[in-house]
Design a protein around this motif. Structure first.
Motif, PDB file in Angstrom:
ATOM      1  N   GLN A  60      16.510 -59.778   3.536  1.00 32.56           N
ATOM      2  CA  GLN A  60      15.680 -60.831   2.977  1.00 32.56           C
ATOM      3  C   GLN A  60      14.471 -60.218   2.282  1.00 32.56           C
ATOM      4  O   GLN A  60      13.967 -59.186   2.729  1.00 32.56           O
ATOM      5  N   ASP A  61      14.029 -60.878   1.227  1.00 36.39           N
ATOM      6  CA  ASP A  61      12.758 -60.477   0.646  1.00 36.39           C
ATOM      7  C   ASP A  61      11.812 -61.675   0.733  1.00 36.39           C
ATOM      8  O   ASP A  61      12.169 -62.711   1.322  1.00 36.39           O
ATOM      9  N   ILE A  62      10.689 -61.565   0.102  1.00 35.13           N
ATOM     10  CA  ILE A  62       9.672 -62.603   0.258  1.00 35.13           C
ATOM     11  C   ILE A  62      10.131 -63.937  -0.344  1.00 35.13           C
ATOM     12  O   ILE A  62       9.765 -65.006   0.141  1.00 35.13           O
ATOM     13  N   ILE A  63      10.965 -63.875  -1.363  1.00 31.47           N
ATOM     14  CA  ILE A  63      11.473 -65.106  -1.983  1.00 31.47           C
ATOM     15  C   ILE A  63      12.335 -65.872  -0.977  1.00 31.47           C
ATOM     16  O   ILE A  63      12.251 -67.089  -0.859  1.00 31.47           O
ATOM     17  N   ASP A  64      13.187 -65.171  -0.242  1.00 37.04           N
ATOM     18  CA  ASP A  64      14.029 -65.808   0.781  1.00 37.04           C
ATOM     19  C   ASP A  64      13.171 -66.436   1.860  1.00 37.04           C
ATOM     20  O   ASP A  64      13.456 -67.544   2.324  1.00 37.04           O
ATOM     21  N   LEU A  73      10.108 -67.509   1.549  1.00 38.30           N
ATOM     22  CA  LEU A  73       9.440 -68.690   0.994  1.00 38.30           C
ATOM     23  C   LEU A  73      10.392 -69.873   0.943  1.00 38.30           C
ATOM     24  O   LEU A  73      10.008 -71.005   1.218  1.00 38.30           O
ATOM     25  N   GLU A  74      11.656 -69.614   0.568  1.00 40.37           N
ATOM     26  CA  GLU A  74      12.653 -70.692   0.519  1.00 40.37           C
ATOM     27  C   GLU A  74      12.853 -71.288   1.899  1.00 40.37           C
ATOM     28  O   GLU A  74      12.961 -72.497   2.056  1.00 40.37           O
ATOM     29  N   ILE A  86       6.121 -67.714  -8.773  1.00 40.85           N
ATOM     30  CA  ILE A  86       6.019 -66.852  -7.585  1.00 40.85           C
ATOM     31  C   ILE A  86       7.074 -65.752  -7.657  1.00 40.85           C
ATOM     32  O   ILE A  86       6.812 -64.593  -7.320  1.00 40.85           O
ATOM     33  N   PHE A  87       8.243 -66.121  -8.126  1.00 47.10           N
ATOM     34  CA  PHE A  87       9.322 -65.136  -8.229  1.00 47.10           C
ATOM     35  C   PHE A  87       8.923 -64.017  -9.193  1.00 47.10           C
ATOM     36  O   PHE A  87       9.092 -62.835  -8.889  1.00 47.10           O
ATOM     37  N   SER A  97       6.376 -61.799  -7.662  1.00 50.14           N
ATOM     38  CA  SER A  97       6.999 -60.899  -6.675  1.00 50.14           C
ATOM     39  C   SER A  97       7.664 -59.721  -7.370  1.00 50.14           C
ATOM     40  O   SER A  97       7.571 -58.582  -6.906  1.00 50.14           O
ATOM     41  N   ILE A 102      10.917 -53.260  -1.861  1.00 49.29           N
ATOM     42  CA  ILE A 102      12.131 -54.054  -1.646  1.00 49.29           C
ATOM     43  C   ILE A 102      11.859 -55.292  -0.789  1.00 49.29           C
ATOM     44  O   ILE A 102      12.667 -56.218  -0.763  1.00 49.29           O
ATOM     45  N   LYS A 103      10.709 -55.315  -0.132  1.00 47.83           N
ATOM     46  CA  LYS A 103      10.332 -56.546   0.579  1.00 47.83           C
ATOM     47  C   LYS A 103       9.975 -57.650  -0.411  1.00 47.83           C
ATOM     48  O   LYS A 103      10.150 -58.827  -0.131  1.00 47.83           O
ATOM     49  N   PHE A 104       9.486 -57.241  -1.578  1.00 45.42           N
ATOM     50  CA  PHE A 104       9.131 -58.223  -2.604  1.00 45.42           C
ATOM     51  C   PHE A 104      10.305 -58.543  -3.519  1.00 45.42           C
ATOM     52  O   PHE A 104      10.365 -59.600  -4.122  1.00 45.42           O
ATOM     53  N   ASP A 105      11.197 -57.595  -3.653  1.00 41.96           N
ATOM     54  CA  ASP A 105      12.374 -57.828  -4.477  1.00 41.96           C
ATOM     55  C   ASP A 105      13.535 -57.028  -3.893  1.00 41.96           C
ATOM     56  O   ASP A 105      13.656 -55.822  -4.150  1.00 41.96           O
ATOM     57  N   LYS A 106      14.369 -57.731  -3.105  1.00 42.31           N
ATOM     58  CA  LYS A 106      15.450 -56.997  -2.424  1.00 42.31           C
ATOM     59  C   LYS A 106      16.474 -56.447  -3.419  1.00 42.31           C
ATOM     60  O   LYS A 106      17.255 -55.574  -3.114  1.00 42.31           O
TER      61      LYS A 106
END
Lengths: 44, 477
Positions: A31-35, A37-38, B25-26, B29, B60-64
């Motif tokens: 998971q990343d931060i976008i996941d 947030l979702e 936000i995406f 990130s 990769i925490k911000f963009d896997k």
């Protein structure tokens, strides 16, 4: 300056061995931060 | 614009209708992930491996799906002896993007050097055993395993650091191993921490050592730590003091980035979340209102349609009644015409089918008068026909004629009793004795003034006798 041996020792964890790579990939939910947030939005 | 996540065409600029992500936000990130990656790249080129690893893990925490970050992370893991983690990152990278991916090359390279990989894996196994023993309190066994791990992989930074810690705990000189780590990874935080702890001890040791002058033709191999003289070692120490400033700068920078993150992104996220909630609530209320309005509108429509249907039905009934009246009037007119032409029987038949309730009130009397006249005529006409047929022994035609005569006759009419008598006679001739008896009894009961009353008595006796004889015959067999 003092060094807390036990505290320092806790920082050392077993390292992933080659034979465990496959199971590690299966069990990992990448998971990343976008996941995150979702999930947060869905919970709300 | 196309959504940066799913690449679908989107008119929305805030939330993608296809995948549902918050686009600003995406994008933010992605930028943060790229920034971490770029800084990691600089660090890794400067042999600051563990700092680069930390930056890439953040990336990769911000963009896997940051493939470059994963590939580089795998490379760094491989360099510092964490081969399992390296393979994992390359495999993940390959899963996310199979085309033109360096990860494929790295994995193929790793597979082709299976023996080297096995040696690294053995080092890890031994290291894990060392941790197990050390956590259990057995430092001696731990030290042995760690030496074994380092022999297998001299660049095993984790093992070198742990060994340093054990020696520090045992109050032995860990400088050699700390030095080895810093030669491999010059800003390794753990090693720097141990080095800081050890500094008083190192200074003491340096003061005790005699530093030999280097020979004119002697070359010093930078990366071969075990051959470094004490002088070189002191130069390294001074370099470390300078790089300590770098460490502090990095920590301040890291804190600033974190603060930026919290200040810039989190409030925005919370605000966005609140806005989303508010807009959803509003939308729900609007939808409910719209649904209620729709129900009211449809109820009104149903009511209007019901009234319209009722009106149409009434109109239809009126139309139908009107048509029936018209039909009756036509029938009446035809009956009048037939009567005028002397065809009383036809007129009577028409009038027999006429529905007097559907006639206009002013026509009723005319119709009644006509009916009385034509029916009287028809009764006599059919009666006479019946008599003629009866005397000619044409009993079927006679019966039809008498029945039609009966149909047009009214109660109290003189010939009604005669008609019934003759019908009785025809029943008798056909052997239908019961019907014959019923007819004769009817004449005697209701038409005592009939001119055929005597014949009716005789006929009744005869038929009764005939019937009795017939019954006896059937019983005797």
């Amino acid at each position: 300056m003092a060094l807390d041996f036990k505290l320092e020792l806790k920082k050392y964890q077993p390292i992933l061995e080659l034979e465990d790579v496959e199971s590690s990939l299966k069990n990992d939910d990448i998971q990343d931060i976008i996941d995150l947030l979702e999930q947060l939005t869905k919970k709300d | 614009m196309n959504c940066p996540n799913c690449r679908e065409r989107n008119e929305e600029i805030k939330v993608c209708k296809n995948c549902g992500i918050n686009i600003p936000i995406f994008l933010r990130s992605l930028k943060i992930s790229a920034r971490f990656y770029n800084r990691a790249l600089i660090k890794s080129r400067s042999f600051e491996f563990y700092e680069a690893i930390t930056l890439l893990e953040n990336s990769i925490k911000f963009d896997k799906k940051n493939i470059n970050a994963r590939n580089l992370l795998g490379l760094l893991y491989f360099e510092v002896g964490l081969v399992g983690d390296a393979l994992k990152q390359w495999i993940l990278s390959q899963k996310m993007n199979k085309k033109d991916n360096l990860a494929t090359f790295y994995l193929e390279k790793a597979q082709s050097e299976a023996s080297y990989l096995q040696v690294q894996d053995n080092a890890i196994k031994v290291y894990n055993k060392a941790i197990f023993h050390i956590q259990d309190g057995d430092l001696i066994a731990g030290i042995e395993y760690l030496h074994e791990a380092i022999n297998l992989n001299p660049k095993f930074i984790e093992a070198l650091n742990l060994l340093s810690l054990i020696y520090i705990q045992k109050k032995e000189n860990a400088s050699e191993y700390i030095g080895k780590v810093l030669s491999l990874d010059k800003t390794n935080k753990t090693a720097l921490l141990y080095e800081k702890y050890m500094r008083p001890h190192i200074r003491k040791e340096l003061n005790n050592r005699q530093v030999p002058k280097p020979k004119p033709h002697q070359t010093i191999e930078k990366n071969n730590v075990s051959k470094l003289p004490a002088q070189q070692f002191s130069k390294q120490t001074s370099r470390r003091i300078i790089s300590f400033t770098h460490i502090i700068s990095f920590l301040i920078g890291g804190a600033a980035v974190s603060a930026m993150f919290y200040l810039m992104i989190i409030p925005g996220l919370l605000e966005d979340r609140d806005l989303t909630l508010e807009s959803l609530n509003l939308r729900y209320i609007q939808m409910q209102q719209a649904a209620n309005d729709d129900i009211i509108a449809k109820s009104q429509t149903i009511e209007e349609l019901t009234i319209l249907t009722e009106n149409l039905q009434q109109s239809l009934d009126v139309q139908r009644a009107h048509i029936e009246i018209q039909e009756n009037l036509t029938t009446l007119q035809n009956a009048v015409d037939y009567n005028a032409a002397g065809n009383h029987n036809a007129a009577a038949e028409l009038l027999f089918s006429l529905d007097f309730d559907r006639l206009p009130s002013h026509m009723l009397q005319t119709a009644e008068n006509l009916r009385s006249t034509t029916f009287a005529f028809a009764t006599m006409s059919f009666y006479n026909s019946g008599l003629n047929y009866f005397e000619s022994s044409r009993y079927n035609e006679a019966r039809n004629a008498f029945e039609q005569s009966l149909q047009f006759s009214v109660d109290g009419q003189v010939h009604r009793g005669n008609i019934i008598y003759f019908l009785g006679r025809i029943f008798e001739i056909f052997g239908q004795y019961e019907q014959a008896i019923q007819s004769f009894e009817l004449v005697l009961r209701e038409h005592p003034n009939s001119s055929m009353i005597n014949e009716t008595h005789i006929a009744l006796q005869r038929v009764t006798s005939e019937m009795a004889n017939s019954l006896l015959d059937s019983l005797v067999g």
